[in-house]
Design a protein around this motif. Structure first.
Motif, PDB file in Angstrom:
ATOM      1  N   VAL A   1      21.910 -10.750  -4.747  1.00 25.29           N
ATOM      2  CA  VAL A   1      23.118 -11.259  -4.087  1.00 25.29           C
ATOM      3  C   VAL A   1      23.004 -12.759  -3.825  1.00 25.29           C
ATOM      4  N   LYS A   2      21.810 -13.237  -3.529  1.00 26.06           N
ATOM      5  CA  LYS A   2      21.615 -14.642  -3.160  1.00 26.06           C
ATOM      6  C   LYS A   2      21.387 -15.550  -4.365  1.00 26.06           C
TER       7      LYS A   2
ATOM      8  N   LYS B   1      15.335  -0.747  -5.827  1.00 27.88           N
ATOM      9  CA  LYS B   1      16.778  -0.964  -5.908  1.00 27.88           C
ATOM     10  C   LYS B   1      17.279  -1.749  -4.700  1.00 27.88           C
ATOM     11  N   LEU B   2      16.725  -1.431  -3.531  1.00 23.84           N
ATOM     12  CA  LEU B   2      17.113  -2.152  -2.316  1.00 23.84           C
ATOM     13  C   LEU B   2      16.701  -3.623  -2.409  1.00 23.84           C
ATOM     14  N   ILE B   3      15.461  -3.861  -2.865  1.00 22.27           N
ATOM     15  CA  ILE B   3      14.978  -5.237  -3.021  1.00 22.27           C
ATOM     16  C   ILE B   3      15.825  -5.984  -4.039  1.00 22.27           C
ATOM     17  N   HIS B   4      16.140  -5.301  -5.144  1.00 21.76           N
ATOM     18  CA  HIS B   4      16.959  -5.917  -6.201  1.00 21.76           C
ATOM     19  C   HIS B   4      18.328  -6.316  -5.656  1.00 21.76           C
ATOM     20  N   LYS B   5      18.926  -5.447  -4.862  1.00 21.96           N
ATOM     21  CA  LYS B   5      20.252  -5.717  -4.310  1.00 21.96           C
ATOM     22  C   LYS B   5      20.219  -6.905  -3.365  1.00 21.96           C
ATOM     23  N   ILE B   6      19.185  -6.975  -2.528  1.00 24.84           N
ATOM     24  CA  ILE B   6      19.083  -8.058  -1.540  1.00 24.84           C
ATOM     25  C   ILE B   6      18.874  -9.400  -2.229  1.00 24.84           C
ATOM     26  N   VAL B   7      17.958  -9.418  -3.217  1.00 23.33           N
ATOM     27  CA  VAL B   7      17.618 -10.678  -3.886  1.00 23.33           C
ATOM     28  C   VAL B   7      18.742 -11.136  -4.807  1.00 23.33           C
TER      29      VAL B   7
ATOM     30  N   LYS C   1      20.697 -14.744 -12.568  1.00 23.83           N
ATOM     31  CA  LYS C   1      20.637 -13.296 -12.411  1.00 23.83           C
ATOM     32  C   LYS C   1      20.016 -12.606 -13.624  1.00 23.83           C
TER      33      LYS C   1
END
Length: 285
Positions: A55-56, A47-53, A62
């Motif tokens: 956003v950019k 989930k953290l990786i998904h959120k970081i990627v 998406k």
């Protein structure tokens, strides 16, 4: 023995309590809890990786990322489970060997599913297809509105949804009208009677194209004298548009105008004719 040691011993005894105890497979509560904790940890990490990627990423990418992410998420879950079972002493080789026949059967049954998934990943990665593209498959034209990991969905000109397995994009010839750009060249075929003023016909066809809404002024429409047909002089009116999906309605509107202009200027659109000669006693009647 202190209370802490007693508590630790009780916890260890609970964790080592066998859920399943076979000849080759030995599962304990500890192994089961470890798998649960590991999957929860992997879930939060993903989930953290998904959120970081995410956003950019641009908005149009998406959905593509989401499809790939879901696939790799389940792949990580399987890998984590297998690793924990292996480190816990479970003999996976025996399990896999015993299940070989089942896996072979599943492989045959799911071969198209895996083809679709791999094809979907390749489509998303190499950018060969985008949402909004106009494609033609088996004489059906559709506008892509969703690209999933296994299937692609497009809306046809008669407002029906066509679901396309993704492996079709690798095995079949598919036209992508908007792969390079949205502008496409379209044409209308027209036949006029022999003896017609070909310069007048050319002028009238260009006027129709210039007056038609949606036809681009650049590149300019042009007329070709295609052939001397059996019953007509064959012309084609070629023009450029940005929306090939709605081209049938554009062509219909232009045909109405062509018919009106030809009638106004006495240009005849012929129909096939045949001369029939009847012979009687060797003479033509």
């Amino acid at each position: 023995m202190t209370k802490i040691e007693t508590l630790v011993g009780s916890i260890r005894k609970i964790l080592l309590y066998p859920i399943y105890d076979g000849d080759t497979v030995h599962l304990t509560i500890g192994t089961f809890l470890t798998i649960i904790v590991a999957l929860i940890g992997v879930t939060y990490l993903l989930k953290l990786i998904h959120k970081i990627v995410a956003v950019k990423l641009p908005e149009e990418d998406k959905n593509k990322f989401e499809s790939i992410f879901q696939f790799f998420k389940y792949l990580f879950y399987i890998l984590v489970t297998v690793v924990i079972l292996h480190t816990s002493g479970v003999n996976l080789t025996v399990i896999l060997t015993a299940s070989a026949a089942l896996f072979v059967g599943l492989g045959f049954a799911l071969q198209y599913l895996f083809q679709d998934i791999i094809s979907g990943i390749l489509i998303l990665l190499d950018q060969s297809l985008h949402v909004g593209d106009i494609i033609e498959l088996e004489n059906k034209v559709g506008r892509v509105f969703e690209i999933r990991l296994r299937t692609t969905r497009a809306l046809t000109r008669d407002d029906k949804v066509i679901v396309i397995p993704n492996h079709k994009f690798l095995t079949d010839a598919i036209y992508n009208y908007t792969q390079n750009h949205k502008t496409t060249r379209e044409s209308i075929k027209i036949g006029v009677a022999y003896g017609s003023d070909v310069n007048l016909v050319t002028q009238l066809l260009k006027e129709v194209a210039d007056e038609q809404k949606g036809v681009l002024r650049s590149p300019k429409p042009f007329v070709l004298f295609d052939d001397f047909g059996d019953s007509a002089l064959m012309f084609s009116l070629n023009y450029f548009i940005n929306d090939s999906f709605s081209d049938p309605s554009t062509k219909s509107s232009m045909r109405y105008k062509i018919d009106a202009k030809f009638r106004e200027h006495n240009v005849v659109i012929p129909f096939p004719q045949r001369d029939v000669h009847v012979y009687q006693s060797g003479k033509s009647v």
